[in-house]
Structures are given as structure tokens and as C-alpha cells.
Enzyme design. Structure first.
Site, PDB file in Angstrom:
ATOM      1  N   SER A 166       0.835  -1.197   0.000  1.00 33.25           N
ATOM      2  CA  SER A 166       0.000   0.000   0.000  1.00 33.25           C
ATOM      3  C   SER A 166       0.876   1.257   0.000  1.00 33.25           C
ATOM      4  CB  SER A 166      -0.944  -0.041   1.200  1.00 33.25           C
ATOM      5  OG  SER A 166      -1.966   0.925   1.082  1.00 33.25           O
TER       6      SER A 166
ATOM      7  N   ASP B 198      -5.816  -2.848  -3.219  1.00 28.91           N
ATOM      8  CA  ASP B 198      -4.756  -2.555  -2.252  1.00 28.91           C
ATOM      9  C   ASP B 198      -4.068  -3.820  -1.728  1.00 28.91           C
ATOM     10  OD1 ASP B 198      -3.604  -1.793   0.493  1.00 28.91           O
ATOM     11  OD2 ASP B 198      -4.238   0.146  -0.291  1.00 28.91           O
TER      12      ASP B 198
END
Length: 791
Positions: A81, A317
């Protein structure tokens, strides 16, 4: 002088808008690596002037050099991320010597909610007037009333939060295309900035990994006893990049910036905030900027193997399933070349340790509906402790300690075996290349015979490791040739086909029968000739073992003359092992070898012959023997010369015991692994001035998207915290630094680094003058350490 490499494997967690803080920390890692590169660069190398904290890191390394010459490098980077974005940017800067200074604009200007909003979702304070109560509730409960003493910040956050909540609903408010463009342009700005040589030695590979989540997943066939097969979807995906070292043109290459931008965009596609990532976004960015992407097809084939339509693959993500990607970094440890003594560290960047512990332990209050859903779907999966990762790292260290114990216990018996094999006069005669070759052959034979039935297991393991290694090398060379358009490396001559062909050829020629080594005439058997032609890893293990013995003797030496002589021997050993390790790198092999690898599935015998000729281990061994004879004939005290010669000749005995303990991993770094954390909780020097509470942590870690002052605050503290922890970590590589360095030395260096950062950033941080003044005043109270503190 004693030399040591401090090798950092950096793991960067996710953190949404705390990416701004992590940029500050990774910028300090970059500055430290630049300072180290500068100290070890050739005097003829043209380098830009050092600035701010880089100068202080140079002083730190110079100070430690009175006791040990430390070279700092980052050779493994893994991120998820927000941490994935920062890991990608850092790895590119290390590989290419790119400039990270232009990234300040990416985070301070680009990471703004207004900038990231989907253009079609932009709104005014009059749109969705019926959402006013929700906006008011969010202000009261989420962010604005939390810690907002500055009226300017309060107004900015209130305005941008309102605009966000009035933008389009049930669709991600932030634009994926805008985000992709920001990332691509940031990497282009890095490349156009002030460049240096790569921040990693030429023979050292650099590996980068970022986690992503495959939304639809890919079906995997699993084999059971009953039923025989099942199908399950795998959603976890790691996008990996590797820079093996300089290519044929003399330059290093990690990846095209389009590929890095796609990986950064995908790993940080926070669900609900950004739309899922698809490759078409990057195609649009590349087209808009009239840039090229010649390796697009090869890149997609590599990261999405066997997928017929990669344009439709949807990624979200990486922190959804793997927010703490230690696994890929641990796997990358195997077969890292070690050119000198290594101090291996895993450094993980956690911008919010314990930050989501919102309910006191033992609380009788039952969590509400929305809190339970949010925690179970988002927070808890991202905040699982790293016990399993630490256990895996500790297991490697346990194996290393076990091997040291085995080696120490075996040494007296091995010395006796050497005397039985070649006689005690071996330690009295002056070595020559001919004698060394003869002694080595006789100790090999003795070790094989005296190992008894254990040699059969060792030989089978060694053969399996060698054949699998040959197949892997040929596959890699075939794939590299295919990427250059010279053939089909991943199709007909794929990994499984090459592996089966090599095993078939080895079996057909009887090269997989280690019992030949202990039969009459075993030294000239086909099996032993096979080892002489291909067993590169045994040579490297033997030389690395000899270097470790020199380190052990140096640590135990009681006089400077012995330590100096042993350091000279180590330097010579590193020069000898270098050509062997170079043969691990794909860049070592020329077009003929690549062509043979492409055809290995159809003609494995020709591929084996070509590889044997390319390795040319017989001639390399001859040159190595000449170098070893010179080292053993150096002015070493007799006990040290005997210990070194015994370690070299006795290595077959040790290898028979150690290789099964290594489980065939062939780990070069024979040192325990230490773990260091970099977080706001671990940086205490300036704690009274703030920094423990990051502004971006508010509003479930989205806070910095809503305020320039918040971003400035977190970026500045990221640099300050990074500087403090980098100085601590480097100083800890010096044994007994507390007693070897003058009192106050480390604190004085931290003070210099803090002030250098404040001076460098003051012109760019328009909303941070007060906090800069406060920190500067606090730094003034830190005492200097003699003349160094006044520089």
C-alpha cells in the site's frame, strides 16, 4: 582495516496518508546510502556535492571507521500500500542513482484530497445540501475536533472534508488516472534530477517486492489424497522486480517507470477511496505523455503468467491481505553474494504502531455495528502482529547458530582427518598450486569415504541442488533471451520442460550417482567430473567458509599484527571469490549461452556443454589456487596459517554436515539476522517537541490528505525520526560502540542531522515555521562532542 557491510532489508507497512511520513523516513535511508556510496566511490567518480543529513552520515561513517569500515546498502525492499509506493521510489533511487528531492512535491502538493478527487465528482458547498448533517457528524467525530488548534488548518480540513463528502457517492471519490499520473510524473522527475552512480555495489543484486490483491483471483489446482484435485482461488499477488547488476551496456536496470507506476498504483488502491487498478490506466498515462513502453507485453506475461487477457485483471490494495510483507524479503535472502563481513538487518517502517487499539483491553462495552464491520474488514487484517515473520527470521538465525556449534565441535576431528589424508607434513611444507590441488583431492576422497552412509544422503542432496540450480539458470537465461525478442522462453521451453530435460540428460549419463565418488577411481568418475564442471556453489561455500574462519580468528586475536595479517588474507579471499559469484549473474553469460538455454528443452546435452564451457571452472580453479597459495604463504603466524589451511582442506568434512542443516538453501550470509523497527515510538530524542502523534493518523489515517500543514508536519517528523533511527542502527553495527566512542558522540551527530534537516526543509515548509523553531531550540540544548560538534 576491518571491513563490514551493513545490509538493510527494508519492509514498509501500509498507512494511507501516512505515506507522507514514510517518505520522510525513506528519504533518510536514501541519504545514508548516498553517504556510504560516496565514501567508497572511486576518486575519479564525478559526484554532486553532499547536502544536509548526507554530510552528517558521512561524518558518522568516518567516526566509526577508526574501528571498522562500514559500508551501508539496501539490497531488499518490500512494501504494501502506502509503504509499497515508498519502497518503489526508494528502490528506483538506489538502482539508478536517481534524485529523491523532487518527490517532496509529490507528497506535499499531490497528496491532497482536492488534487486527487475524480474530476466528475468535484462539488461545491451547495451540492448535496441534504448531506449537511453527515458532514457535521464527520467533523465532530472523525477529524476536525480531534487536535485542531490552528484556525487555518481547521478551516482547510473542514472545507476539504465537506467537498469530499459531497462528491459522488457509491463510487470512489479519488481518481485512479490522476493518481497514476502523479506517480509516473514523480518517477520521471526523479530521473531528471541530480544523479549519482547506483547506491549499491556492482555485484550486489537489488530485489523489490510489492503486494497487491487480485480482486477476482486466479484458480489454482491443489492435489489432495481425497478428492485427488480441488480448485481454489488465490487472491494474494506479489509484483517483484530484480536488478541483478550492471547489464551488458554497463548500466543497472530495475524496471521501466511505467511498470513501477503500475505497481505503485495497484498496491495503494485503497478500497472505497481509489478505484481498482487496471493496466489501461498506465497505457493512457504513457500515451498522454507520448512516451514508450517497449517491454509492456513481457512485463504483463511475467506478473500475470498464463492469463489470456491481462487488460481485464483488476487489482486492489496490497494491504488487504498482506500489509506486512516480510515473506518475500526473507525468501530473497538466499544466495545473496557476500563480499565482506555482513551485518544483516531487517528494518521495518511502521508509521502507526498500536494506533488502531481503539478499545481498552477488557472493556465491557460491546462494539457497535459499523465499528465491528470496519474493524473486521479493514483494521484487524492490516494490524496482525508480526510474530510469524519474526519466528521465520529467528529460525534462520537458529540454523546459523546450530551450524557454528557443529563446526566448532567438528574442528578437532577434521584436523585429525586431514593428517590421516595428507600427513602432518602438509602444515610444514610451503603450499604450491600443484600441492594444493593434490591435498584438496585427497581430503575430498577421505571425507567421502569416512562419511559412510551419510555421504549417500549428502551426495543426493548435493546432486538435486546442483541439477535444480542448472535448470533454474538455464530457464532464467532463456527467459531473458525471450524478453529481448530472441525466442520463446516461457512457452515450449518453459521452466518445467527445461527442468525435465536436464534431469533426463543427467540420469541418462549416470551423473546422478554419488556412490561413484567413493568407489575405486572415484576422483576420475563421471559424477566427480560433473561436480568439477558445474558445482559453482560448492566453491563459493568453501571460500565463504574460509572467510568466516578468518573472521573468527581475527576476533580471537590478541595482537594487532595478527589482525592486520588476517584482514589482508580476507581481502585476498574476497578477490578470489568474486569471479565465482559473478557467474551467478545473468549478465555474465553471452549470446551463445542464451541461445543454448533457449534450446535446452530440446537439446539438454548441448545446453550442459555450453554452460560448462561458459562457467570454465577448471581454469578458474587454477587461477584461484595461485591466489590461495599466495595468501597461505603470506606473513601469517604459524598457528594462523595452519588454522586457515586446515579450514580450506577440511571443508568437505564440514560441508557434509552443514549442507543438510542448510536444507540446500546455500545461504551465503553466515550471520545472524537482527530486526530493527522505525516508528514514531522509537525516536525519543525530540519527543518533547512532538512527533509522537502524527497528523495523518487522524480520520482513520486519511488525515494528511486534507491539510497541507498536516503533510508538512508528518514529512518533517519522518525525516527527523528516520535520521535518528538510521544513526542508531549504523552505530549498533560497531561492537561495544558505547565504550569505543567518546561520550556524547552519537547524540552530537543526531543534533547535527536534525539541524541540517531543519535548515534544508525550512524554505519548503510554509506552515511549519513554529515547529521548526521549537525543534531547533530543543536541539540547542543537546551538547556538542568536542571539535566534531563544532564542524
Amino acid at each position: 582495516m576491518r571491513e563490514k557491510e551493513l545490509r538493510l532489508a527494508l519492509v514498509c507497512y501500509g498507512g494511507v496518508s501516512l505515506a507522507v511520513y514514510m517518505h520522510g523516513t525513506t528519504k533518510e535511508v536514501w541519504k545514508l546510502c548516498r553517504a556510504s556510496m560516496r565514501r567508497h566511490a572511486s576518486p575519479a567518480t564525478a559526484l554532486p556535492p553532499a547536502d544536509d543529513s548526507e554530510i552528517v552520515y558521512g561524518r558518522l561513517l568516518d567516526t566509526l571507521a577508526a574501528h571498522v569500515d562500514i559500508r551501508v546498502l539496501v539490497d531488499i525492499v518490500a512494501g504494501a500500500s502506502a509503504g509499497g509506493i515508498n519502497g518503489i521510489l526508494l528502490a528506483q533511487a538506489i538502482s539508478q542513482g536517481s534524485d529523491m528531492e523532487p518527490l517532496r512535491d509529490l507528497w506535499l502538493e499531490g497528496a491532497d484530497s482536492d488534487r486527487l478527487l475524480e474530476p466528475a465528482g468535484a462539488s461545491t458547498r451547495y451540492s448535496k445540501w441534504w448531506a449537511t448533517p453527515l458532514v457535521w457528524w464527520a467533523r465532530r467525530k472523525g477529524l476536525v475536533m480531534d487536535d485542531m488548534r490552528d484556525p487555518g488548518a481547521r478551516s482547510e480540513v473542514s472545507r476539504k472534508l465537506s467537498r469530499l463528502m459531497r462528491s459522488r457517492w457509491f463510487k470512489p471519490p479519488f481518481s485512479g488516472v490522476v493518481f497514476s499520473g502523479l506517480l509516473y510524473d514523480a518517477m520521471a522527475a526523479m530521473a531528471a534530477g541530480v544523479r549519482t552512480p547506483p547506491l549499491i555495489p556492482p555485484l550486489q543484486p537489488l530485489d523489490l517486492f510489492v503486494t497487491v490483491t487480485d480482486y477476482h483471483g486466479v484458480a489454482e489446482k491443489l492435489h489432495l489424497h481425497s478428492p485427488p484435485e480441488i480448485i481454489e482461488n488465490e487472491h494474494r499477488l506479489v509484483i517483484g522486480f530484480s536488478d541483478p547488476g550492471p547489464l551488458s551496456d554497463g548500466h543497472r536496470h530495475l524496471a521501466d517507470i511505467a511498470e513501477l507506476s503500475f505497481a505503485a498504483r495497484a498496491t495503494a488502491s485503497f478500497p472505497g477511496a481509489f478505484p481498482p487498478a487496471r493496466i489501461g490506466e498506465i497505457d493512457r498515462i504513457v500515451a498522454d505523455r507520448k512516451a514508450g513502453w517497449p517491454g509492456r507485453a513481457a512485463f504483463l506475461a511475467r506478473i500475470f503468467p498464463g492469463r489470456s487477457n491481462p487488460e481485464t485483471i483488476t487489482l486492489i490494495d496490497g494491504a488487504v491481505l498482506n500489509n506486512r510483507p516480510f515473506g518475500p524479503a526473507i525468501e530473497a535472502l538466499a544466495r545473496r553474494p557476500a563480499h565482506r563481513e555482513v551485518d544483516r538487518r531487517f528494518v521495518y517502517v511502521d508509521p502507526k504502531p498500536g494506533m488502531h487499539d481503539m478499545t481498552p483491553r477488557g472493556s465491557a462495552i460491546l462494539p457497535g455495528f459499523f465499528a465491528t464491520v470496519l474493524r473486521s474488514l479493514a483494521d484487524i487484517p492490516r494490524q496482525q502482529p508480526i510474530n510469524d515473520n519474526l519466528a521465520a527470521i529467528d529460525a534462520l538465525s537458529v540454523r546459523i547458530r546450530r551450524m557454528r556449534y557443529v563446526v566448532d565441535g567438528m574442528t578437532p576431528e577434521v584436523d585429525a582427518a586431514i593428517e590421516r589424508a595428507v600427513g602432518i607434513r602438509v602444515f610444514m611444507w610451503k603450499p604450491t598450486p600443484l600441492r594444493l590441488s593434490e591435498w584438496r583431492s585427497r581430503t575430498h576422497s577421505t571425507a567421502a569415504r569416512e562419511a559412510g552412509f551419510a555421504y549417500a544422503a549428502y551426495g543426493q542432496l548435493k546432486t538435486a541442488q546442483l541439477v535444480e540450480g542448472i535448470a533454474a539458470r538455464l530457464t532464467q537465461l532463456a527467459d531473458n533471451a525471450a524478453l529481448k525478442g530472441h525466442g520463446d522462453g516461457g512457452g515450449a521451453n518453459g521452466s518445467a520442460r527445461i527442468r525435465a530435460a536436464i534431469w533426463g540428460a543427467v540420469g541418462a549419463r549416470g551423473l546422478d550417482q554419488p556412490a561413484q565418488a567413493i568407489a575405486r577411481g572415484g576422483a576420475d568418475s563421471d559424477y566427480v567430473v560433473f561436480l568439477r564442471n558445474f558445482d559453482l556453489e560448492f566453491r563459493i561455500r568453501r571460500l565463504r567458509f574460509l572467510i568466516r574462519r578468518a573472521n573468527t580468528l581475527s576476533e580471537a586475536a590478541t595482537d594487532d599484527a595478527s589482525r592486520t595479517a588476517l584482514e589482508a588474507v580476507k581481502t585476498g579471499l574476497y578477490e578470489i571469490v568474486g569471479p565465482y559469484m559473478l557467474r551467478r549473474q545473468p549478465v555474465f553469460y553471452g549470446p551463445h549461452m542464451h541461445a543454448a538455454a533457449l534450446a535446452a528443452g530440446d537439446d539438454p546435452d548441448a545446453a550442459l556443454a555450453a554452460l560448462a564451457a561458459a562457467l570454465d571452472l577448471k581454469n578458474l580453479d587454477t587461477r584461484s589456487d595461485i591466489g590461495l597459495v599466495a595468501l597461505f604463504g603470506a606473513p601469517l603466524p604459524r598457528p594462523l596459517r595452519r588454522a586457515m589451511l586446515s579450514a580450506y582442506l577440511g571443508f568437505p568434512f564440514f560441508d557434509i554436515a552443514m549442507l543438510p542443516l542448510l536444507q540446500g538453501d546455500g545461504i551465503d550470509e553466515f550471520d545472524e539476522i537482527l530486526v530493527d523497527r522505525l516508528s514514531p515510538d522509537d525516536s525519543l530524542s525530540l519527543r518533547v517537541a512532538g512527533g509522537g502523534a502524527l497528523k495523518g493518523a487522524q480520520f482513520n489515517a486519511f488525515g494528511a490528505f486534507f491539510s497541507r500543514s498536516f503533510r508538512e508536519h508528518d514529512y518533517l517528523w519522518g525525516r527527523l525520526h528516520g535520521a535518528e533511527r538510521m544513526i542508531d542502527i549504523v552505530a549498533s553495527a560497531l561492537p561495544d560502540a558505547g565504550t569505543l566512542l567518546a561520550p556524547g558522540t552519537i547524540d552530537a551527530l543526531k543534533k547535527q542531522a536534525f539541524r541540517a534537516i531543519l535548515a534544508a526543509e525550512r524554505p519548503f515548509l510554509d506552515y511549519s515555521g513554529a515547529i521548526i523553531d521549537s525543534i531547533d531550540t530543543l536541539c540547542a540544548a543537546i551538547p556538542d562532542a568536542g571539535p566534531m560538534g563544532d564542524e
